[in-house]
Write a protein that holds these residues in place. Structure first.
Motif, PDB file in Angstrom:
ATOM      1  N   SER A   1       0.835  -1.216   0.000  1.00 26.47           N
ATOM      2  CA  SER A   1       0.000   0.000   0.000  1.00 26.47           C
ATOM      3  C   SER A   1       0.860   1.252   0.000  1.00 26.47           C
ATOM      4  O   SER A   1       0.567   2.218  -0.710  1.00 26.47           O
ATOM      5  CB  SER A   1      -0.920   0.014   1.219  1.00 26.47           C
ATOM      6  OG  SER A   1      -1.871  -1.000   1.132  1.00 26.47           O
ATOM      7  N   TYR A   2       1.914   1.229   0.808  1.00 25.97           N
ATOM      8  CA  TYR A   2       2.829   2.373   0.856  1.00 25.97           C
ATOM      9  C   TYR A   2       3.438   2.621  -0.525  1.00 25.97           C
ATOM     10  O   TYR A   2       3.478   3.761  -0.994  1.00 25.97           O
ATOM     11  CB  TYR A   2       3.932   2.130   1.891  1.00 25.97           C
ATOM     12  CG  TYR A   2       5.024   3.163   1.829  1.00 25.97           C
ATOM     13  CD1 TYR A   2       4.844   4.419   2.375  1.00 25.97           C
ATOM     14  CD2 TYR A   2       6.231   2.888   1.199  1.00 25.97           C
ATOM     15  CE1 TYR A   2       5.837   5.384   2.308  1.00 25.97           C
ATOM     16  CE2 TYR A   2       7.224   3.834   1.123  1.00 25.97           C
ATOM     17  CZ  TYR A   2       7.023   5.082   1.678  1.00 25.97           C
ATOM     18  OH  TYR A   2       8.011   6.037   1.588  1.00 25.97           O
ATOM     19  N   LEU A   3       3.897   1.563  -1.171  1.00 26.91           N
ATOM     20  CA  LEU A   3       4.493   1.726  -2.503  1.00 26.91           C
ATOM     21  C   LEU A   3       3.484   2.309  -3.490  1.00 26.91           C
ATOM     22  O   LEU A   3       3.832   3.180  -4.290  1.00 26.91           O
ATOM     23  CB  LEU A   3       4.992   0.372  -3.026  1.00 26.91           C
ATOM     24  CG  LEU A   3       6.224  -0.210  -2.350  1.00 26.91           C
ATOM     25  CD1 LEU A   3       6.518  -1.592  -2.918  1.00 26.91           C
ATOM     26  CD2 LEU A   3       7.422   0.697  -2.492  1.00 26.91           C
ATOM     27  N   GLN A   4       2.242   1.844  -3.421  1.00 26.83           N
ATOM     28  CA  GLN A   4       1.209   2.314  -4.335  1.00 26.83           C
ATOM     29  C   GLN A   4       0.900   3.797  -4.109  1.00 26.83           C
ATOM     30  O   GLN A   4       0.684   4.533  -5.060  1.00 26.83           O
ATOM     31  CB  GLN A   4      -0.079   1.495  -4.155  1.00 26.83           C
ATOM     32  CG  GLN A   4       0.053   0.056  -4.568  1.00 26.83           C
ATOM     33  CD  GLN A   4       0.203  -0.102  -6.067  1.00 26.83           C
ATOM     34  OE1 GLN A   4      -0.554   0.465  -6.817  1.00 26.83           O
ATOM     35  NE2 GLN A   4       1.181  -0.861  -6.493  1.00 26.83           N
ATOM     36  N   GLU A   5       0.878   4.221  -2.854  1.00 27.26           N
ATOM     37  CA  GLU A   5       0.492   5.586  -2.517  1.00 27.26           C
ATOM     38  C   GLU A   5       1.638   6.582  -2.615  1.00 27.26           C
ATOM     39  O   GLU A   5       1.464   7.682  -3.125  1.00 27.26           O
ATOM     40  CB  GLU A   5      -0.073   5.632  -1.097  1.00 27.26           C
ATOM     41  CG  GLU A   5      -1.384   4.907  -0.940  1.00 27.26           C
ATOM     42  CD  GLU A   5      -1.819   4.832   0.510  1.00 27.26           C
ATOM     43  OE1 GLU A   5      -1.343   5.638   1.330  1.00 27.26           O
ATOM     44  OE2 GLU A   5      -2.640   3.956   0.821  1.00 27.26           O
ATOM     45  N   LYS A   6       2.787   6.216  -2.113  1.00 29.26           N
ATOM     46  CA  LYS A   6       3.878   7.183  -1.937  1.00 29.26           C
ATOM     47  C   LYS A   6       4.976   7.101  -2.981  1.00 29.26           C
ATOM     48  O   LYS A   6       5.621   8.087  -3.265  1.00 29.26           O
ATOM     49  CB  LYS A   6       4.513   7.005  -0.551  1.00 29.26           C
ATOM     50  CG  LYS A   6       3.552   7.106   0.589  1.00 29.26           C
ATOM     51  CD  LYS A   6       3.067   8.509   0.789  1.00 29.26           C
ATOM     52  CE  LYS A   6       2.201   8.574   2.043  1.00 29.26           C
ATOM     53  NZ  LYS A   6       1.690   9.879   2.292  1.00 29.26           N
TER      54      LYS A   6
ATOM     55  N   HIS B   1       9.208   6.343   6.755  1.00 26.81           N
ATOM     56  CA  HIS B   1       7.770   6.574   6.879  1.00 26.81           C
ATOM     57  C   HIS B   1       7.241   6.001   8.193  1.00 26.81           C
ATOM     58  O   HIS B   1       6.478   6.665   8.912  1.00 26.81           O
ATOM     59  CB  HIS B   1       7.049   5.946   5.681  1.00 26.81           C
ATOM     60  CG  HIS B   1       5.577   5.810   5.854  1.00 26.81           C
ATOM     61  ND1 HIS B   1       4.714   6.884   5.769  1.00 26.81           N
ATOM     62  CD2 HIS B   1       4.809   4.720   6.114  1.00 26.81           C
ATOM     63  CE1 HIS B   1       3.476   6.454   5.972  1.00 26.81           C
ATOM     64  NE2 HIS B   1       3.522   5.153   6.172  1.00 26.81           N
ATOM     65  N   LEU B   2       7.627   4.766   8.499  1.00 27.78           N
ATOM     66  CA  LEU B   2       7.171   4.130   9.736  1.00 27.78           C
ATOM     67  C   LEU B   2       7.663   4.894  10.962  1.00 27.78           C
ATOM     68  O   LEU B   2       6.921   5.040  11.947  1.00 27.78           O
ATOM     69  CB  LEU B   2       7.640   2.673   9.786  1.00 27.78           C
ATOM     70  CG  LEU B   2       7.036   1.741   8.734  1.00 27.78           C
ATOM     71  CD1 LEU B   2       7.723   0.376   8.789  1.00 27.78           C
ATOM     72  CD2 LEU B   2       5.535   1.598   8.920  1.00 27.78           C
ATOM     73  N   MET B   3       8.890   5.397  10.903  1.00 30.39           N
ATOM     74  CA  MET B   3       9.432   6.170  12.016  1.00 30.39           C
ATOM     75  C   MET B   3       8.626   7.453  12.210  1.00 30.39           C
ATOM     76  O   MET B   3       8.299   7.820  13.345  1.00 30.39           O
ATOM     77  CB  MET B   3      10.911   6.469  11.777  1.00 30.39           C
ATOM     78  CG  MET B   3      11.782   5.226  11.867  1.00 30.39           C
ATOM     79  SD  MET B   3      13.490   5.482  11.350  1.00 30.39           S
ATOM     80  CE  MET B   3      14.084   6.470  12.708  1.00 30.39           C
ATOM     81  N   LYS B   4       8.296   8.130  11.107  1.00 31.12           N
ATOM     82  CA  LYS B   4       7.498   9.356  11.192  1.00 31.12           C
ATOM     83  C   LYS B   4       6.104   9.085  11.749  1.00 31.12           C
ATOM     84  O   LYS B   4       5.511   9.949  12.385  1.00 31.12           O
ATOM     85  CB  LYS B   4       7.387  10.006   9.819  1.00 31.12           C
ATOM     86  CG  LYS B   4       8.654  10.664   9.356  1.00 31.12           C
ATOM     87  CD  LYS B   4       8.484  11.280   7.983  1.00 31.12           C
ATOM     88  CE  LYS B   4       9.803  11.813   7.472  1.00 31.12           C
ATOM     89  NZ  LYS B   4       9.697  12.296   6.087  1.00 31.12           N
ATOM     90  N   GLU B   5       5.587   7.887  11.485  1.00 28.50           N
ATOM     91  CA  GLU B   5       4.264   7.504  11.982  1.00 28.50           C
ATOM     92  C   GLU B   5       4.297   7.142  13.470  1.00 28.50           C
ATOM     93  O   GLU B   5       3.256   6.914  14.066  1.00 28.50           O
ATOM     94  CB  GLU B   5       3.717   6.321  11.177  1.00 28.50           C
ATOM     95  CG  GLU B   5       3.372   6.660   9.744  1.00 28.50           C
ATOM     96  CD  GLU B   5       2.175   7.595   9.649  1.00 28.50           C
ATOM     97  OE1 GLU B   5       1.169   7.350  10.336  1.00 28.50           O
ATOM     98  OE2 GLU B   5       2.265   8.580   8.888  1.00 28.50           O
TER      99      GLU B   5
END
Length: 73
Positions: free
Chosen positions: A32-37, A55-59
């Motif tokens: 999903s991350y690859l598709q969106e970002k 991304h996970l760290m920012k989340e």
């Protein structure tokens, strides 16, 4: 390999149901991350994994959770 095939492979390897569920969810999250970002990144690369980890760290995910997600991939 498709996600269903991955799940079947994990089952054939003798992984527990919860482990399979966890791994499949981690793969789906990355997909999903690859598709969106990262729409403009055509292939998997070190770059895509590094960006996903950032991304996970920012989340706000814990380091242990991030490491588990990356290891699932």
């Amino acid at each position: 390999m498709k996600i269903d095939e991955f799940s079947q492979w994990l089952f054939a390897e003798g992984k527990a149901a919860k482990t399979i569920e966890s791994y499949v969810n981690d793969v789906k999250g990355f997909h999903s991350y690859l598709q969106e970002k990262l729409k403009d990144v055509p292939v998997l690369s070190r770059f895509s994994f590094v960006r996903y980890k950032e991304h996970l760290m920012k989340e706000g995910y814990a380091i242990s959770t991030i490491n588990k997600k990356i290891n699932s991939l």
